[in-house]
Motif scaffolding. Structure first.
Motif, PDB file in Angstrom:
ATOM      1  N   GLN C 689      45.889  33.817  64.789  1.00 47.29           N
ATOM      2  CA  GLN C 689      44.601  33.160  65.044  1.00 47.29           C
ATOM      3  C   GLN C 689      43.682  34.124  65.787  1.00 47.29           C
ATOM      4  N   PHE C 692      38.903  36.342  63.396  1.00 48.98           N
ATOM      5  CA  PHE C 692      38.132  36.997  62.322  1.00 48.98           C
ATOM      6  C   PHE C 692      38.121  36.107  61.098  1.00 48.98           C
ATOM      7  N   VAL C 693      36.923  35.733  60.695  1.00 45.15           N
ATOM      8  CA  VAL C 693      36.827  34.856  59.537  1.00 45.15           C
ATOM      9  C   VAL C 693      37.441  35.520  58.317  1.00 45.15           C
ATOM     10  N   ARG C 694      37.263  36.836  58.243  1.00 45.88           N
ATOM     11  CA  ARG C 694      37.754  37.554  57.062  1.00 45.88           C
ATOM     12  C   ARG C 694      39.251  37.456  56.932  1.00 45.88           C
ATOM     13  N   SER C 695      39.927  37.539  58.069  1.00 42.59           N
ATOM     14  CA  SER C 695      41.384  37.474  57.928  1.00 42.59           C
ATOM     15  C   SER C 695      41.839  36.067  57.585  1.00 42.59           C
ATOM     16  N   TYR C 696      41.068  35.069  58.036  1.00 39.27           N
ATOM     17  CA  TYR C 696      41.398  33.713  57.592  1.00 39.27           C
ATOM     18  C   TYR C 696      41.233  33.617  56.087  1.00 39.27           C
ATOM     19  N   ALA C 697      40.128  34.159  55.594  1.00 33.77           N
ATOM     20  CA  ALA C 697      39.897  34.163  54.139  1.00 33.77           C
ATOM     21  C   ALA C 697      41.035  34.876  53.434  1.00 33.77           C
ATOM     22  N   LEU C 698      41.521  35.947  54.070  1.00 35.18           N
ATOM     23  CA  LEU C 698      42.643  36.690  53.473  1.00 35.18           C
ATOM     24  C   LEU C 698      43.856  35.786  53.335  1.00 35.18           C
ATOM     25  N   MET C 701      43.389  33.623  50.446  1.00 33.79           N
ATOM     26  CA  MET C 701      43.622  34.425  49.231  1.00 33.79           C
ATOM     27  C   MET C 701      45.114  34.603  48.981  1.00 33.79           C
ATOM     28  N   LEU C 702      45.798  34.946  50.042  1.00 30.96           N
ATOM     29  CA  LEU C 702      47.250  35.119  49.922  1.00 30.96           C
ATOM     30  C   LEU C 702      47.876  33.840  49.393  1.00 30.96           C
ATOM     31  N   VAL C 704      46.467  31.566  47.536  1.00 30.67           N
ATOM     32  CA  VAL C 704      46.155  31.421  46.111  1.00 30.67           C
ATOM     33  C   VAL C 704      47.094  32.283  45.277  1.00 30.67           C
ATOM     34  N   VAL C 705      47.252  33.536  45.732  1.00 27.50           N
ATOM     35  CA  VAL C 705      48.122  34.449  44.999  1.00 27.50           C
ATOM     36  C   VAL C 705      49.539  33.901  44.944  1.00 27.50           C
TER      37      VAL C 705
END
Lengths: 100, 174, 714
Positions: C689, C692-698, C701-702, C704-705
């Protein structure tokens, strides 16, 4: 005669590029654009299926998505402007007050 | 290889290139312009798929209104590009690899599940006639009347929300 | 059945106000007294008006009964208990008997309320508890309400409600100064006296309740008329049982042998209470009960005889004790017991009119005597207070003349009993009004012509002389003693020289106290006119004849009247010889002590009845309780069964089986593990936690993958 798969693959590629843009960019405007790109990729798939099934439902969905996207952009950009006014910066990495 | 396929492939390349350009441009204005290009290309796809109304909407709403809004904001804020950051060093490689895996996965899924005869048909002249549009309008205002009205409310709410958000200080001062 | 349906004229609809008028006064004082900070006068006025309202209602009811030619009228106020065949209502019963009682209770009660305004005003100041003033009047109003329920009840159970209500008020008022004794020293003596009265009355109530149960079981009702009707055809032994159990109740409430012991102790209450509850009204409830139940008692002459014997025995026994008492109120208390004995004997002999007549006149003159005694006591208190005050003021001025001062000091520091007749003497000069009132009360009680007591007592004696000779002689002797002890009291209190400095400085009481006394004195003089033994003057007999089945109207018997008058005069003369001719000196022993010897010791000590009760009942009872509590309950149940057996088993079970194995090794360990595991996992996870918003988005994404991967490899 283009197989519908092609459109779907194109849609997938565009979607992934959009997602990648969300992941790697720090400028919230670009992130927003990436999200729009992802929506577009979805729209493309919708229209392709609409064509395939000879039904208008897909197109009408796209129409709604466009409308929702317009609303989203209006609010999202207003938020970004507001954030910029407060923080004088729009670097998304600095918006981390929810850090655990 | 038919002409349709050639057109499709060329346009696809343009669309992908524009998308990549949007993502990787250092300057936000370039990104926006790349996106406009991408949207226009997608609009052509819509025409190819026999959806002229959506294509026009795409151009007027997306490539037109929304992107102009983006450009306005970009120029208003004057933040064309950000200084490079050292935070999250693993983000980019991870994102690339995940994106790659995602593409491979989705393509694989689509191809493996693909069925024969799933082709898009080229638009004939009738598609562009007024009958087509009328039929679509009938569907929209009969079958989808409620979602249509809800969407209109959503747009209204978004408008009010945007005004309230950006006008907050003035209201507060009163 | 309900006569109220046919008889409508009159003021019978006012009947509930007998109870609700005093209750209203009570509630006003209780609720608004504190809010609006009622002054003492206000509180007393409200309470007196409430009682007075009850008196007015009583007068109207009596008038209504008389214009209806003595017809009994019922007024049903509310349904009370309707279960099976038990049908109990709160019904007011208005006939000549109950309205007579109402008049006595509310009339004397109102006078005493007024008197109490003056009395309590000073009493609370001597006791230094001025805030307790309103409470007294609240209790007094409550008493009037309860007494009204008692006399107006239409069934034995409604009567019992009032019976218990007045018992409660008696308890509350005896224990009014619950945290001190009669001399205002901190002690539990007064509350013990209250408890004694209450518990002794419980014994009587037990008898009353048994009588009630028998009544319901065999006669099927509690309602007076239904009971009387059913009793006529019931087996006589049942009636005997009912009447004798009822007699136990009467003995408790009306202080007869063997349950009279509470009444002398009840003098711990303030004097108006002694006058109202323990002389004029409540204690006569037993007489009223027997009179009310006349129709049952006349069925069983044996029971009647026992009642009469109990009454006559009490009359004589209590009179002997009264001779040996020194406390002014104690003398009157034993006198009350003795006079109640007269009444009980009268109603036992079937002379209900005589009993009721004596009840009424006794209410007048005994209330007069008690209230005058209260006036005397307060006069003594005032004198004592005056001395102490003067002494305190003069002390700094006369610093050197300390020898006389110390002498006075010893007077004030010793416990001063304002009620002890040995401290009094010569009060006729300092308290002339009280003196004359007291004389009137004494003459009435002693039965001197033409005072009220003469007529009523003579009627009882006349009845006794005609029916039961032994009772007649007992009562005549009691009458002689009555005149003697009252004469003794007069000589000791009002004549001679003051035996205490306080008596010399005693002060007369204010008008608010003496005026009600004058009214009572007038009633004591004229009360005999209610039922003169001449043809055409049997007013009370005629009036009660509406209610009571058989009424004897006896003419004056000069022999009986002559004997009692001569004896009364002789008794007063004797008392003069002993106490008046040579007035008692301070510290001198009673002149009766030498000639009578141990008999007088017995009289002084109330024939050791209290001690006897202690030896026979109370101490064994205490020992048994002690045994049950200590040995059975504590040692056996608590120490052995609880502590050793149950607790031991439980301890073993919990320590060995539950605590060690189940709790510590099982549940506890698991819970601890859960806690530590959560802590360590969250410590690791919180690093994710990172804000970083980007790492949350990551992560999205993970996800989804991974999901797509799952779909592929599914």
């Amino acid at each position: 005669m283009v197989p519908v798969d092609y459109y779907i693959i194109l849609s997938a590629i565009l979607f992934t590029i959009g997602a990648m843009g969300v992941l790697i960019r720090r400028n919230p405007l670009i992130i927003f654009m990436s999200i729009e790109l992802m929506l577009n990729a979805g729209n493309l798939a919708f229209v392709a299926f609409s064509n395939m099934y000879k039904s208008f439902n897909g197109q009408i969905f796209v129409f709604f998505v466009i409308a929702v996207a317009a609303a989203e952009v209006a609010v999202g950009l207003a938020l970004i402007v507001e954030i910029f006014k407060t923080k004088k910066n729009i670097n998304i990495d600095e918006m981390n007050s929810l850090k655990g | 290889m038919t002409s349709e396929l050639i057109v499709f492939l060329v346009l696809s390349l343009v669309a992908i290139a524009a998308a990549l350009g949007m993502v990787f441009s250092r300057n936000a204005v370039y990104s926006a312009l790349f996106l406009v290009l991408n949207f226009t290309t997608v609009a052509v796809f819509y025409l190819l798929l026999g959806a002229p109304f959506i294509a026009m909407s795409q151009i007027t709403v997306y490539a037109g209104a929304i992107m102009v809004l983006f450009l306005f904001v970009i120029m208003l804020l004057g933040v064309d590009s950000l200084a490079p950051s050292k935070s999250l060093p693993w983000q980019k490689p991870l994102a690339f690899s995940l994106a790659f895996i995602l593409v491979v996965e989705s393509v694989y899924l689509l191809i493996s599940r693909a069925q024969p005869n799933m082709v898009v048909t080229a638009p004939d002249i009738a598609v562009n006639s007024m009958d087509n549009l009328r039929e679509m309008a009938m569907t929209m205002f009969n079958q989808f009347l409620l979602p249509f009205e809800v969407t209109s409310v959503l747009l209204l709410v978004a408008m009010v929300g945007a005004i309230v958000l950006t006008n907050r200080e003035k209201v507060g001062r009163k | 059945m309900h006569l109220s349906e046919t008889v409508t004229s009159g003021f019978f609809f006012l009947a509930p106000w007998l109870v609700f008028a005093p209750l209203t006064g009570l509630l006003i004082n209780l609720i608004f007294g504190k809010w609006f900070k009622f002054s003492e006068k206000m509180v007393g006025t409200v309470a007196s008006l409430a009682s007075g309202a009850a008196f007015v209602v009583s007068v109207l009811l009596a008038y209504s009964v008389s214009i209806n030619h003595g017809e009994m009228v019922r007024w049903r106020l509310a349904e009370w208990i309707h279960v099976g065949t038990l049908q109990l209502d709160w019904t007011f019963r208005m006939d000549s008997l109950s309205t007579t009682m109402m008049l006595v209770v509310s009339g004397v009660g109102t006078l005493i309320h007024i008197y109490a305004i003056g009395y309590m005003h000073e009493d609370v100041r001597f006791k230094k508890e001025e805030g307790r003033f309103p409470r007294f009047f609240i209790f007094l109003n409550l008493f009037i309400a309860a007494m009204m329920i008692l006399v107006s009840g239409d069934s034995y159970m409604m009567l019992f409600v009032g019976w218990e209500g007045v018992g409660l008020c008696s308890f509350l008022l005896i224990g009014f100064w619950y945290e001190m004794d009669t001399l205002a020293r901190p002690s539990w003596a007064n509350s013990n006296a209250a408890k004694k009265a209450f518990i002794t009355n419980r014994v009587g109530d037990f008898g009353f309740l048994i009588a009630g149960f028998l009544m319901f079981w065999y006669l099927g009702s509690f309602q007076f008329d239904q009971v009387f009707e059913a009793a006529k055809s019931a087996p006589p032994e049942i009636i005997v049982a009912i009447t004798l159990f009822m007699l136990v109740g009467v003995a408790g409430k009306s202080a007869q042998i063997p349950l009279y012991i509470w009444l002398p102790d009840a003098m711990a209450g303030p004097t108006p209470v002694s006058a109202l509850i323990h002389a004029a009204t409540m204690v006569t409830a037993g007489v009223y009960l027997v009179t009310r139940s006349a129709e049952i008692y006349t069925l069983v002459p044996q029971a009647q005889y026992i009642v009469a014997m109990v009454g006559a025995g009490t009359a004589l026994f209590a009179a002997t004790i009264a001779v040996g008492q020194y406390d002014i109120k104690k003398v009157l208390a034993y006198s009350t017991i003795s006079q109640l004995g007269f009444m009980v004997a009268a109603v036992g002999m079937g002379a209900y009119v005589a009993g009721m007549f004596h009840l009424i006149t006794h209410a007048f003159f005994k209330a007069l005597l008690f209230l005058s005694a209260g006036s005397v006591i307060l006069g003594m208190e005032r004198g004592h207070h005056h001395l102490a005050h003067a002494h305190h003021e003069s002390k700094p001025a006369k610093g050197k003349k300390s020898s006389k001062e110390t002498h006075d000091d010893s007077h004030h520091d010793e416990i001063f009993d304002p009620g002890d007749m040995r401290n009094m003497g010569g009060l006729r000069k300092t308290m002339p009004v009280t003196f004359w009132l007291y004389i009137i009360g004494t003459l009435a009680l002693a039965g001197i012509f033409p005072f009220a007591g003469f007529w009523s007592k003579d009627e009882i004696l006349l009845d006794a002389s005609l029916h039961f000779t032994s009772i007649y002689w007992q009562l005549t002797l009691a009458a002689f003693l009555t005149a003697f002890y009252m004469g003794r009291q007069i000589w000791m209190v009002f004549f001679g020289e003051p035996r205490h400095a306080a008596a010399a400085h005693a002060e007369e009481s204010p008008k608010v106290m003496t005026v009600p006394l004058m009214v009572l004195a007038a009633l004591s003089i004229l009360g005999g006119a209610l039922n003169l033994p001449f043809e055409g003057f049997h007013n009370l007999g005629h009036w009660l004849g509406y209610t009571l089945a058989e009424v004897e109207s006896l003419p004056l018997d000069l022999k009986v009247a002559g004997i009692s008058t001569v004896l009364a005069l002789a008794a007063i003369l004797t008392s003069w010889l002993l106490y008046g001719r040579n007035p008692l000196k301070a510290g001198q022993i009673d002149p009766l002590k030498r000639p009578l010897g141990f008999i007088f010791t017995g009289m002084e000590n109330k024939w050791f009845v209290d001690e006897g009760y202690f030896a026979i009942i109370i101490n064994p009872f205490k020992k048994l309780s002690q045994f049950l509590a200590d040995v059975i309950d504590w040692q056996f149940w608590h120490d052995f069964v609880h502590d050793t057996v149950i607790l031991g088993t439980y301890n073993w079970l919990s320590e060995i089986a539950l605590d060690h194995y189940a709790d510590q090794k099982g549940i506890d360990a698991f819970a601890n593990w859960l806690g530590t595991a959560t802590q360590s996992v969250s410590a690791t996870l919180r690093k994710i936690q990172n804000g970083f918003v980007r790492s949350y988005a990551l992560s999205v994404m993970l996800g989804v993958v991974l999901i797509l991967g799952y779909l592929i490899f599914k």
